[in-house]
Design a protein around this motif. Sequence first.
Motif, short mmCIF file in Angstrom:
data_model
loop_
_atom_site.label_atom_id
_atom_site.label_comp_id
_atom_site.label_asym_id
_atom_site.label_seq_id
_atom_site.Cartn_x
_atom_site.Cartn_y
_atom_site.Cartn_z
N THR A 140 1.03 -0.97 -0.40
CA THR A 140 -0.14 0.08 0.27
C THR A 140 1.15 1.17 0.38
OG1 THR A 140 -0.16 -0.04 2.87
CG2 THR A 140 -1.93 -0.77 1.36
N MET A 141 0.41 2.36 -1.26
CA MET A 141 1.45 3.53 -0.77
C MET A 141 0.87 4.29 -0.58
SD MET A 141 4.14 2.23 -2.00
CE MET A 141 5.15 3.74 -2.73
N GLU A 142 1.04 5.75 0.61
CA GLU A 142 -0.09 6.89 0.29
C GLU A 142 0.95 8.09 0.08
OE1 GLU A 142 -2.01 8.49 4.47
OE2 GLU A 142 -0.33 7.44 5.33
N ILE A 143 -0.08 8.87 -0.31
CA ILE A 143 0.31 10.01 -1.24
C ILE A 143 0.51 10.96 -0.39
CG2 ILE A 143 -0.39 11.97 -3.19
CD1 ILE A 143 -1.87 9.51 -4.12
N TYR A 144 1.62 11.62 -0.08
CA TYR A 144 1.92 12.79 0.69
C TYR A 144 2.14 14.03 -0.24
CZ TYR A 144 6.77 11.93 0.26
OH TYR A 144 8.09 11.90 -0.24
N GLU A 145 2.38 13.99 -0.94
CA GLU A 145 2.48 15.85 -1.58
C GLU A 145 1.96 15.21 -3.34
OE1 GLU A 145 6.12 17.39 -1.51
OE2 GLU A 145 6.21 16.96 0.41
N THR A 146 1.54 16.06 -3.63
CA THR A 146 0.73 16.05 -5.53
C THR A 146 0.81 17.53 -5.53
OG1 THR A 146 -1.29 15.55 -6.71
CG2 THR A 146 -1.58 15.75 -4.29
N LYS A 147 0.21 17.78 -6.77
CA LYS A 147 0.37 18.61 -7.75
C LYS A 147 -0.10 18.92 -9.35
CE LYS A 147 1.53 23.72 -7.57
NZ LYS A 147 2.99 24.65 -7.33
N GLN A 148 -0.74 19.97 -9.45
CA GLN A 148 -1.22 19.20 -11.09
C GLN A 148 0.13 20.21 -11.97
OE1 GLN A 148 -3.02 16.76 -12.78
NE2 GLN A 148 -3.11 17.72 -14.64
N LYS A 149 0.94 20.18 -12.84
CA LYS A 149 1.42 20.86 -13.23
C LYS A 149 1.89 20.47 -14.69
CE LYS A 149 5.03 21.56 -11.15
NZ LYS A 149 6.73 21.84 -10.71
N ARG A 150 1.69 21.91 -15.65
CA ARG A 150 1.29 22.02 -17.01
C ARG A 150 1.13 20.63 -17.82
NH1 ARG A 150 6.65 22.42 -15.76
NH2 ARG A 150 7.32 25.31 -15.56
N GLY A 151 -0.39 20.24 -16.81
CA GLY A 151 -1.15 18.97 -17.74
C GLY A 151 -0.37 17.11 -16.87
N LEU A 152 0.92 17.31 -16.61
CA LEU A 152 1.10 16.40 -15.42
C LEU A 152 0.66 16.60 -14.17
CD1 LEU A 152 4.93 16.58 -17.55
CD2 LEU A 152 2.75 15.17 -17.82
N LEU A 153 0.87 14.66 -13.83
CA LEU A 153 0.40 14.79 -11.74
C LEU A 153 1.40 14.32 -11.47
CD1 LEU A 153 -1.77 15.14 -9.87
CD2 LEU A 153 -2.67 12.77 -10.74
N HIS A 154 2.60 14.99 -10.36
CA HIS A 154 3.03 14.71 -10.17
C HIS A 154 2.84 14.26 -8.05
CE1 HIS A 154 6.43 17.73 -12.12
NE2 HIS A 154 5.48 16.44 -12.86
N ILE A 155 3.62 13.34 -8.43
CA ILE A 155 2.99 12.72 -7.34
C ILE A 155 4.14 12.23 -6.22
CG2 ILE A 155 1.66 10.79 -6.13
CD1 ILE A 155 -0.23 10.99 -8.03
N LYS A 156 4.21 12.18 -5.10
CA LYS A 156 5.37 11.56 -4.37
C LYS A 156 4.46 10.65 -2.93
CE LYS A 156 8.57 15.33 -3.87
NZ LYS A 156 9.35 16.12 -2.81
N ALA A 157 5.01 9.10 -3.18
CA ALA A 157 4.21 8.41 -2.04
C ALA A 157 4.75 7.38 -1.70
CB ALA A 157 2.89 7.20 -2.73
N ARG A 158 4.28 6.92 0.01
CA ARG A 158 5.20 6.05 0.35
C ARG A 158 4.42 4.90 0.97
NH1 ARG A 158 6.67 9.71 3.82
NH2 ARG A 158 8.78 10.59 2.27
#
Length: 427
Positions: A140-158
């Motif tokens: 299981t991965m929990e998303i802790y940071e995210t942002k939509q930038k220039r049509g791309l979805l950036h995610i950090k998950a732990r």
Amino acid sequence: MADPENQDNDQDDQNFPMEIENGHITDSNSGPEDESSDDENIQLANSDTGEYDRDIPTTHGYLGKLNPLSGYTIFEDGDQLHILAIYTDTLVFPGFTLPLVLYNYDENRVMQNFIKENNRVFVLLCANSAYSGIYEYGVTMEIYETKQKRGLLHIKARGRQRCRRLPGSPLENVASRIRLVTVRIVAEPAITSPLQDTQLLALKNKRKWAIKNYSELSRCKVYRRYHTAQYPFPFWIYDMNEVSYYIKVLLDALSSYGREYIPTDPEKLSYWFAQNYQLSHEERLQLLSLKTTLERLKLECIFLKLGRLICCENCEVLITDPAQVFVMSKDGIQSNYVNPGGHVYETVTVLSATNFQLVGNPSKQFSWFPGYAWTVMQCTFCNKHLGWKFTSNNLNPKEFFGLAKSGFKILCQTPTIQEDLTASQEQ
């Protein structure tokens, strides 16, 4: 990270993860020493030692400033979840970070809606040992940071917890690599001493049986020998089922891996080893499936006994020796990084390499190690993409290599397993 090969080949995404295969994507108009970065605004080196700050790569700052999400989700052992999953050939163990760039429109849309509905936990499913299907265990991965930038979805998950797909449950395709699956959270049983239930209560009150570390185990050897004399097995059989023994073996063997960054907690150590030690894909999948922490630690101690070489994945020419690995990130020797095209690379940092050639000019764009410029490495003999050479005029070390796990394979030399753990009998 541009792919020199055709990226438009049709694949059955049910059978193999769809990912971009190679290299950094760069601006073709950039010069050989593109300095368009914010490195000058970052404190890159420790002011006391002059060494590169190993906290920096753990932030994945190349993704830019993302929006933090609060909370920490832990499910009960045995919980059954009907949940979104991402299918990939990247394996992440609990406690480690997965950066993602979702450029596919359908994946992007699905994950955005998922996050907007206050869902932050998904499952990471990995390719099986033959890369022909999905492995039954995941994390299981929990998303802790995210942002939509220039049509791309950036995610950090732990990574949080191991889980297992329910046998016979449907696997529903949602979008490209995204599936809808039913999983059950895998329990992590508590670790107990093999002598816990063998002593009389009166003896437990007078003699220590709950061993916290190896030094305590050594101090208690005499009375443990007397106690185990009543059983048919020799005393060292019980010692070798104390988790503190395996912690000592692993920590001693990993002393060159940045000892200060290696956890001593048994469960965390077992995952750290699986994430960072130079293991084959099959070996890592085997560790992911084991039922207990003690089983993982035992198998990891056996893996330590196997001689290993890091060779080109395609032609098997020698690239480097595992003795050359070193720490450039507090996450460890091997960390996950993502390129602008969305491909996640498990990257191993080494001080030296051989049988490679450099392709293109150094660039600092999207550098995973701010302050360092990267240059693509290819195998001299078959042109397989191996990773990147990182260089800097101002930082220490001046140069190192980031080898992509997709570019090399681990070849194990003939082991001498019979002399593995029995050496403890002489201790």
